[in-house]
Enzyme design. Structure first.
Site, short mmCIF file in Angstrom:
data_model
loop_
_atom_site.label_atom_id
_atom_site.label_comp_id
_atom_site.label_asym_id
_atom_site.label_seq_id
_atom_site.Cartn_x
_atom_site.Cartn_y
_atom_site.Cartn_z
N ARG A 75 1.28 -1.78 -4.38
CA ARG A 75 0.77 -2.58 -5.50
C ARG A 75 1.10 -1.89 -6.82
O ARG A 75 1.33 -0.70 -6.87
CB ARG A 75 -0.75 -2.75 -5.40
CG ARG A 75 -1.20 -3.71 -4.32
CD ARG A 75 -2.71 -3.89 -4.34
NE ARG A 75 -3.17 -4.53 -5.57
CZ ARG A 75 -4.17 -4.08 -6.33
NH1 ARG A 75 -4.82 -2.98 -6.01
NH2 ARG A 75 -4.52 -4.72 -7.42
N LYS A 115 -8.30 6.28 1.66
CA LYS A 115 -7.44 5.14 1.96
C LYS A 115 -6.75 5.30 3.30
O LYS A 115 -6.03 6.27 3.53
CB LYS A 115 -6.41 4.98 0.83
CG LYS A 115 -5.53 3.75 1.00
CD LYS A 115 -4.88 3.41 -0.33
CE LYS A 115 -3.81 2.35 -0.20
NZ LYS A 115 -3.35 1.86 -1.49
N ARG A 155 -11.78 2.08 -9.87
CA ARG A 155 -12.16 3.38 -9.28
C ARG A 155 -13.66 3.56 -9.36
O ARG A 155 -14.28 3.20 -10.36
CB ARG A 155 -11.52 4.53 -10.07
CG ARG A 155 -10.05 4.64 -9.79
CD ARG A 155 -9.52 6.05 -10.08
NE ARG A 155 -8.07 6.01 -9.98
CZ ARG A 155 -7.40 6.10 -8.84
NH1 ARG A 155 -8.04 6.26 -7.71
NH2 ARG A 155 -6.09 6.04 -8.82
C1 BTN Z 1 -0.63 -0.56 -1.67
O1 BTN Z 1 -1.67 -0.05 -1.26
O2 BTN Z 1 -0.15 -0.24 -2.76
C2 BTN Z 1 0.06 -1.58 -0.82
C3 BTN Z 1 1.00 -0.94 0.14
C4 BTN Z 1 1.73 -1.94 1.02
C5 BTN Z 1 2.79 -1.28 1.85
C6 BTN Z 1 3.38 -2.19 2.88
S1 BTN Z 1 4.35 -1.33 4.07
C7 BTN Z 1 4.92 -2.84 4.70
C8 BTN Z 1 5.19 -3.75 3.52
N1 BTN Z 1 6.50 -3.54 2.99
C9 BTN Z 1 6.48 -3.05 1.77
O3 BTN Z 1 7.49 -2.78 1.09
N2 BTN Z 1 5.22 -2.87 1.36
C10 BTN Z 1 4.29 -3.31 2.37
#
Ligand code: BTN
Length: 331
Positions: free
Chosen positions: A123, A188, A324
């Site tokens: 994100r 997390k 946060r």
């Molecule tokens: C976050 O917490 O920032 C979200 C992370 C999401 C990661 C997943 S891994 C599978 C899918 N492919 C990606 O490129 N991102 C999501």
């Protein structure tokens, strides 16, 4: 001859070393070529140990993903509508892979898993790194006839599906930090990235990407700039089998998406409240324009976060916001 990296990794074991010469003979290449490939696997986080004079072994178990094993673990009920499954060895991002599938005309629910992502996205423009065999990285695509506005709260619902699968797997204290970070004891465990596309008036699609830590390892953990946890340390006992966990996640995600299709977010509000780790906590909401402090007060019918501030209640949309927990003054 070339070396099939997946096959090479699957030949390594925890309990005994395999020599470079045996591997070189198997693949019809030199020992130097094997060493180079092992180094490449290690650079992606594969837990491979090297012992002089003995060879290569695994320092922790690696169960590789297998589309047939995932399918075999899915319910066989004829009414169960489940996504098609693709397992990639290496891809830029499973979400990008599914975006390409949409562009190519794919209409049915489809899941894409990858052992290695070379450009995993998180994100707010961040990247997402996972270790080879030590996590799960996958995305699921769904198409909707309705408008994009009907998908309000969808990303929270994906988090609920992930928590259902984790609780079913024995992680009773898995919770959600709004909008959809999966946490255990304030750390997390998994991140979720939902990307919407298509026509704003419909049809449209959602690609939900999930990255989860199973056995992250110290080195990979050191590169993460926030408190993290993995399934191995979240509770005593064995880590769930990767293929089984993948199947559970797909089932629960399809279940919540079907329910969401019938009711929208409103029927999930009570369940979200059970998993909501921010509820009642002093928080700071940061945007590109600044920040505001308040107390988290659950979510509204669209999944937006309700925050009690000194100027009254604010409703925060998930967009590009970071939230946060603030330590209490004087704590
Ligand atoms: C976050 O917490 O920032 C979200 C992370 C999401 C990661 C997943 S891994 C599978 C899918 N492919 C990606 O490129 N991102 C999501």
């Amino acid at each position: 001859m070339s070396i099939d990296a997946r096959q090479l990794l699957s030949m390594l074991e925890e309990s005994k070393s395999v020599s470079g010469s045996v591997l070189a003979a198997h693949f019809g290449v030199t020992r130097a070529a094997i060493w180079k490939q092992i180094e490449s696997l290690r650079s992606h986080g594969a837990p491979i140990g090297v012992r002089a004079g003995k060879g290569y072994s695994l320092s922790s178990p690696v169960e590789l993903l297998d589309a047939d094993l995932i399918r075999a673990a899915l319910p066989s009920r004829p009414d169960a509508r489940l996504p098609g499954i693709e397992v990639c060895w290496q891809v830029d991002s499973t979400s990008s892979q599914l975006a390409r599938r949409v562009a190519g005309g794919c209409r049915a629910p489809q899941a894409c898993f990858a052992e290695i992502q070379t450009a995993g996205r998180g994100r707010r423009g961040r990247s997402w790194h996972s270790t080879l065999g030590g996590g799960l990285a996958f995305s699921v695509l769904w198409q909707f006839e309705g408008s994009l506005s009907a998908l309000a709260g969808f990303s929270l619902v994906i988090g609920i599906g992930v928590v259902r699968a984790l609780r079913e797997s024995g992680y009773a204290d898995a919770g959600l930090k709004w909008p959809n970070d999966v946490q255990v004891r304030g750390r997390k465990l998994a991140g979720i990235l939902v990307e919407l596309g298509g026509d704003s008036l419909g049809p449209c699609h959602a690609i939900a990407g999930v990255g989860m830590n199973l056995r992250l390892g110290v080195a990979a953990g050191e590169a993460i700039d926030q408190a993290w946890i993995d399934l191995a340390s979240a509770r005593p006992g064995p880590v769930p089998e990767r293929n089984l966990l993948a199947a559970r996640l797909l089932c629960r995600l399809q279940e919540v998406v079907d329910e969401f299709g019938n009711t929208g977010f409103s029927s999930f509000k009570t369940e979200f409240a059970q998993y909501d780790v921010l509820a009642g906590q002093p928080i700071r909401v940061s945007t590109a324009r600044g920040f505001e402090d308040g107390v988290a007060n659950g979510v509204d019918d669209t999944g937006a976060l309700r925050v009690s501030t000194k100027d009254g209640e604010r409703v925060v949309d998930s967009g590009e916001v970071s939230v946060r927990i603030q330590p209490e003054a004087g704590a």
